[in-house]
Design a protein around this motif. Structure first.
Motif, PDB file in Angstrom:
ATOM      1  N   THR A  11       5.762  -3.917   2.582  1.00  0.00           N
ATOM      2  CA  THR A  11       6.425  -3.384   1.541  1.00  0.00           C
ATOM      3  C   THR A  11       5.608  -3.451   0.073  1.00  0.00           C
ATOM      4  N   ILE A  12       5.184  -2.619  -0.391  1.00  0.00           N
ATOM      5  CA  ILE A  12       4.299  -2.585  -1.604  1.00  0.00           C
ATOM      6  C   ILE A  12       5.306  -1.988  -2.913  1.00  0.00           C
ATOM      7  N   PHE A  13       5.367  -2.641  -3.933  1.00  0.00           N
ATOM      8  CA  PHE A  13       6.276  -2.349  -5.118  1.00  0.00           C
ATOM      9  C   PHE A  13       5.296  -1.868  -6.087  1.00  0.00           C
ATOM     10  N   TYR A  14       5.825  -0.657  -6.638  1.00  0.00           N
ATOM     11  CA  TYR A  14       4.985  -0.320  -7.694  1.00  0.00           C
ATOM     12  C   TYR A  14       5.909   0.164  -8.819  1.00  0.00           C
ATOM     13  N   LYS A  15       5.110   0.490 -10.177  1.00  0.00           N
ATOM     14  CA  LYS A  15       5.735   1.137 -11.246  1.00  0.00           C
ATOM     15  C   LYS A  15       4.836   2.520 -11.264  1.00  0.00           C
ATOM     16  N   ASP A  16       5.741   3.446 -11.791  1.00  0.00           N
ATOM     17  CA  ASP A  16       5.170   4.841 -11.958  1.00  0.00           C
ATOM     18  C   ASP A  16       5.702   5.421 -13.470  1.00  0.00           C
ATOM     19  N   TRP A  17       5.048   5.342 -14.394  1.00  0.00           N
ATOM     20  CA  TRP A  17       5.590   5.647 -15.825  1.00  0.00           C
ATOM     21  C   TRP A  17       4.891   7.010 -16.286  1.00  0.00           C
ATOM     22  N   GLY A  18       5.589   7.670 -17.043  1.00  0.00           N
ATOM     23  CA  GLY A  18       5.086   8.849 -17.778  1.00  0.00           C
ATOM     24  C   GLY A  18       4.616   9.962 -17.208  1.00  0.00           C
ATOM     25  N   SER A  19       3.781  10.958 -17.797  1.00  0.00           N
ATOM     26  CA  SER A  19       3.377  12.194 -17.123  1.00  0.00           C
ATOM     27  C   SER A  19       1.734  12.322 -17.781  1.00  0.00           C
ATOM     28  N   GLY A  20       1.166  12.961 -17.050  1.00  0.00           N
ATOM     29  CA  GLY A  20      -0.042  13.500 -17.598  1.00  0.00           C
ATOM     30  C   GLY A  20      -1.238  13.205 -16.701  1.00  0.00           C
ATOM     31  N   SER A  21      -2.091  12.855 -17.095  1.00  0.00           N
ATOM     32  CA  SER A  21      -3.644  12.281 -16.452  1.00  0.00           C
ATOM     33  C   SER A  21      -3.281  10.969 -16.064  1.00  0.00           C
ATOM     34  N   VAL A  22      -3.684  10.632 -14.950  1.00  0.00           N
ATOM     35  CA  VAL A  22      -3.029   9.506 -14.027  1.00  0.00           C
ATOM     36  C   VAL A  22      -4.127   8.313 -14.214  1.00  0.00           C
ATOM     37  N   VAL A  23      -3.688   6.996 -14.549  1.00  0.00           N
ATOM     38  CA  VAL A  23      -4.330   5.977 -14.659  1.00  0.00           C
ATOM     39  C   VAL A  23      -3.798   4.917 -13.675  1.00  0.00           C
ATOM     40  N   THR A  24      -4.305   4.434 -12.896  1.00  0.00           N
ATOM     41  CA  THR A  24      -3.929   3.375 -12.015  1.00  0.00           C
ATOM     42  C   THR A  24      -4.163   2.023 -12.477  1.00  0.00           C
ATOM     43  N   PHE A  25      -3.481   0.889 -12.357  1.00  0.00           N
ATOM     44  CA  PHE A  25      -4.049  -0.491 -12.551  1.00  0.00           C
ATOM     45  C   PHE A  25      -3.745  -1.180 -11.445  1.00  0.00           C
ATOM     46  N   SER A  26      -4.923  -2.207 -11.259  1.00  0.00           N
ATOM     47  CA  SER A  26      -4.742  -3.041 -10.197  1.00  0.00           C
ATOM     48  C   SER A  26      -5.234  -4.518 -10.744  1.00  0.00           C
ATOM     49  N   VAL A  51       0.205   4.167 -13.253  1.00  0.00           N
ATOM     50  CA  VAL A  51       0.912   3.597 -11.950  1.00  0.00           C
ATOM     51  C   VAL A  51       0.272   2.056 -11.679  1.00  0.00           C
ATOM     52  N   ALA A  52       1.116   1.074 -11.550  1.00  0.00           N
ATOM     53  CA  ALA A  52       0.507   0.022 -11.038  1.00  0.00           C
ATOM     54  C   ALA A  52       1.420  -0.793 -10.068  1.00  0.00           C
ATOM     55  N   HIS A  53       0.635  -1.236  -9.163  1.00  0.00           N
ATOM     56  CA  HIS A  53       1.442  -1.930  -8.141  1.00  0.00           C
ATOM     57  C   HIS A  53       1.258  -3.423  -7.870  1.00  0.00           C
ATOM     58  N   ASP A  54       2.151  -4.339  -7.323  1.00  0.00           N
ATOM     59  CA  ASP A  54       2.017  -5.693  -6.896  1.00  0.00           C
ATOM     60  C   ASP A  54       1.418  -5.771  -5.533  1.00  0.00           C
ATOM     61  N   ARG A  55       0.154  -6.214  -5.519  1.00  0.00           N
ATOM     62  CA  ARG A  55      -0.744  -6.512  -4.255  1.00  0.00           C
ATOM     63  C   ARG A  55      -0.031  -7.144  -3.277  1.00  0.00           C
ATOM     64  N   ARG A  56      -0.011  -6.848  -2.134  1.00  0.00           N
ATOM     65  CA  ARG A  56       0.694  -7.718  -1.020  1.00  0.00           C
ATOM     66  C   ARG A  56       0.325  -9.111  -1.181  1.00  0.00           C
ATOM     67  N   GLY A  57       1.606  -9.928  -1.099  1.00  0.00           N
ATOM     68  CA  GLY A  57       1.483 -11.314  -1.304  1.00  0.00           C
ATOM     69  C   GLY A  57       1.679 -11.767  -2.687  1.00  0.00           C
ATOM     70  N   HIS A  58       1.871 -10.795  -3.804  1.00  0.00           N
ATOM     71  CA  HIS A  58       2.166 -11.027  -5.034  1.00  0.00           C
ATOM     72  C   HIS A  58       3.410 -10.101  -5.640  1.00  0.00           C
ATOM     73  N   GLY A  59       3.960 -10.956  -6.646  1.00  0.00           N
ATOM     74  CA  GLY A  59       5.045 -10.098  -7.313  1.00  0.00           C
ATOM     75  C   GLY A  59       6.175  -9.812  -6.221  1.00  0.00           C
ATOM     76  N   ARG A  60       6.634  -8.639  -6.609  1.00  0.00           N
ATOM     77  CA  ARG A  60       7.644  -7.970  -5.624  1.00  0.00           C
ATOM     78  C   ARG A  60       7.295  -7.333  -4.378  1.00  0.00           C
ATOM     79  N   SER A  61       5.948  -7.430  -3.954  1.00  0.00           N
ATOM     80  CA  SER A  61       5.682  -7.047  -2.680  1.00  0.00           C
ATOM     81  C   SER A  61       5.744  -7.972  -1.845  1.00  0.00           C
ATOM     82  N   SER A  62       5.744  -7.663  -0.412  1.00  0.00           N
ATOM     83  CA  SER A  62       5.992  -8.607   0.789  1.00  0.00           C
ATOM     84  C   SER A  62       4.856  -9.472   0.721  1.00  0.00           C
TER      85      SER A  62
END
Length: 141
Positions: A11-26, A51-62
């Motif tokens: 399970t991968i947790f992510y945040k998805d905020w706003g609208s418009g051109s997309v920027v992802t953060f790792s 959009v930013a996610h918690d990598r597997r093994g980090h934060g709120r991800s499995s």
């Protein structure tokens, strides 16, 4: 809490905020997506979808037993990008996250990518440089 489940059941947790051109953060090791909150808030308030996610093994991800390498990280980023149907993405990665972005492009191509920003990036996984170059990572300098 927003999550996706990738092919190995992680399970991968992510945040998805706003609208418009997309920027992802790792994020870098051993951080989580919260490390990007200031940048994400600023961009979301100024016309971007972030959009930013918690990598597997980090934060709120499995806490996954396998897939904790650059290929696994890149595949998780691809699964998230596909699940959210992101296109023309500016991918930002710091430290290990930069390696994740670079490996994503190497494995999954640039079809969904507009630009990549690598900040203090490590672009090879643990042990990969030593195996490829013959370097003994346990050797003292």
């Amino acid at each position: 809490m927003s999550t996706i489940t990738v092919k190995d059941g992680t399970t991968i947790f992510y945040k998805d905020w706003g609208s418009g051109s997309v920027v992802t953060f790792s994020h870098g090791w051993p951080l989580c997506s919260d490390a990007w909150d200031s940048q994400m808030l600023f961009l979301a308030q100024n016309g971007f979808r972030v959009v930013a996610h918690d990598r597997r093994g980090h934060g709120r991800s499995s806490q996954a037993w396998s897939g904790n390498d650059m290929n696994g990280y890149a595949d998780d980023l691809a699964a998230l990008t596909e699940a959210l149907d992101l296109a023309d993405v500016t991918m930002v990665g710091h430290s290990t996250g930069g390696g994740e972005v670079a490996r994503y492009i190497g494995r999954h191509g640039t079809k969904r990518v507009a630009a990549a920003v690598l900040i203090g990036a490590g672009t090879a996984g643990h042990g990969e440089v030593s195996r490829q170059s013959g370097w003994d990572s346990n050797r003292s300098i």
